[in-house]
Design a protein around this motif. Structure first.
Motif, short mmCIF file in Angstrom:
data_model
loop_
_atom_site.label_atom_id
_atom_site.label_comp_id
_atom_site.label_asym_id
_atom_site.label_seq_id
_atom_site.Cartn_x
_atom_site.Cartn_y
_atom_site.Cartn_z
N LEU A 157 0.84 -1.11 0.03
CA LEU A 157 -0.04 0.00 0.02
C LEU A 157 0.86 1.32 -0.05
O LEU A 157 0.35 2.27 -0.48
N VAL A 158 1.96 1.29 0.66
CA VAL A 158 2.97 2.52 0.64
C VAL A 158 3.44 2.33 -0.57
O VAL A 158 3.55 3.62 -1.03
N SER A 166 -6.08 9.71 -5.38
CA SER A 166 -6.58 10.69 -4.51
C SER A 166 -7.60 9.99 -3.50
O SER A 166 -8.15 10.66 -2.67
N LEU A 167 -8.02 8.56 -3.49
CA LEU A 167 -8.68 8.00 -2.55
C LEU A 167 -8.41 6.69 -2.43
O LEU A 167 -8.09 5.95 -3.59
N LEU A 168 -7.91 6.17 -1.25
CA LEU A 168 -7.43 4.97 -0.54
C LEU A 168 -8.26 4.64 0.65
O LEU A 168 -8.40 5.45 1.53
N LYS A 174 -7.45 12.91 -1.20
CA LYS A 174 -8.40 13.59 -0.67
C LYS A 174 -9.14 12.68 0.49
O LYS A 174 -9.79 13.30 1.35
N VAL A 175 -9.06 11.26 0.27
CA VAL A 175 -9.79 10.50 1.03
C VAL A 175 -8.99 9.34 1.55
O VAL A 175 -8.28 8.70 0.53
N ARG A 198 2.08 11.13 4.11
CA ARG A 198 2.85 11.84 3.53
C ARG A 198 3.36 11.84 2.08
O ARG A 198 3.83 12.85 1.61
N LEU A 199 3.24 10.58 1.66
CA LEU A 199 3.68 10.49 0.31
C LEU A 199 2.67 11.34 -0.59
O LEU A 199 2.99 11.90 -1.65
N ARG A 200 1.30 11.22 -0.22
CA ARG A 200 0.44 11.56 -1.24
C ARG A 200 0.00 13.01 -0.50
O ARG A 200 -0.61 13.84 -1.61
#
Length: 186
Positions: free
Chosen positions: A130-131, A141-143, A167-168, A160-162
């Motif tokens: 996931l990272v 923008s959504l995970l 957004k979510v 931190r990465l995104r």
């Protein structure tokens, strides 16, 4: 594959969105041999350059997903929903490698009964899939993750990465795990 060939014909209006539902029950009764091959997806995207694909996979085994996910699919959104099977870290890793240019939404849901034993995608590896997904998929923008173990330090790394582009970020509280060292620090 036949549908992809027909849609790829230049006589058709170019597609912008294609939503596909892949369900374990349908796979049990039909062979995956008729799924579009990579060359079918390439032909389709030549005529439909703005095409984006949304896949919803319900209880699909990881081996079957690896056969379905072709490199030329312009995959924008994927939603895994499981009751029996679990998505593997290998599938998440493949998605992050193949669809890094388009992927915006990644939803992972496992409706398990035993809340004490969520599957861990990282398989005790140093790199959490996931990272890596958050690192490679710059449009993410959504995970959303429900019913899988997410380590607290990896959740922080994803955020931190995104940054504000994510957004979510939705993770079930029961899914979050802490290292014993982290607990001692808090």
């Amino acid at each position: 594959a036949e549908m992809a060939r027909v849609l790829a014909d230049s006589n058709h209006v170019p597609l912008h969105r294609l939503s596909l539902l892949v369900h374990n029950v349908s796979i049990m009764h039909k062979s995956l041999d008729n799924m579009p091959k990579d060359e079918n997806w390439q032909a389709l995207t030549r005529n439909s350059t703005n095409l984006r694909v949304y896949i919803m996979a319900c209880d699909v085994k990881s081996d079957d997903m690896l056969r379905i996910l072709k490199p030329s699919i312009p995959l924008e959104r994927i939603h895994f929903d499981s009751y029996v099977t679990c998505v593997s870290g290998a599938v998440v890793d493949l998605i992050s490698r193949q669809y890094d240019k388009f992927l915006t939404h990644f939803i992972l849901m496992n409706d398990v009964i035993d809340m004490s034993a969520f599957p861990d995608l990282s398989d005790n590896r140093n790199e959490d899939p996931l990272v890596l997904l958050a690192w490679r998929c710059t449009r993410l923008s959504l995970l959303a993750v429900h019913g899988y173990t997410v380590w607290a330090h990896n959740l922080i790394a994803i955020a931190r990465l995104r940054g504000s582009d994510l957004k979510v970020l939705e993770v079930t509280e029961e899914s979050i795990e802490f290292d014993q060292g982290e607990l001692a620090d808090q």
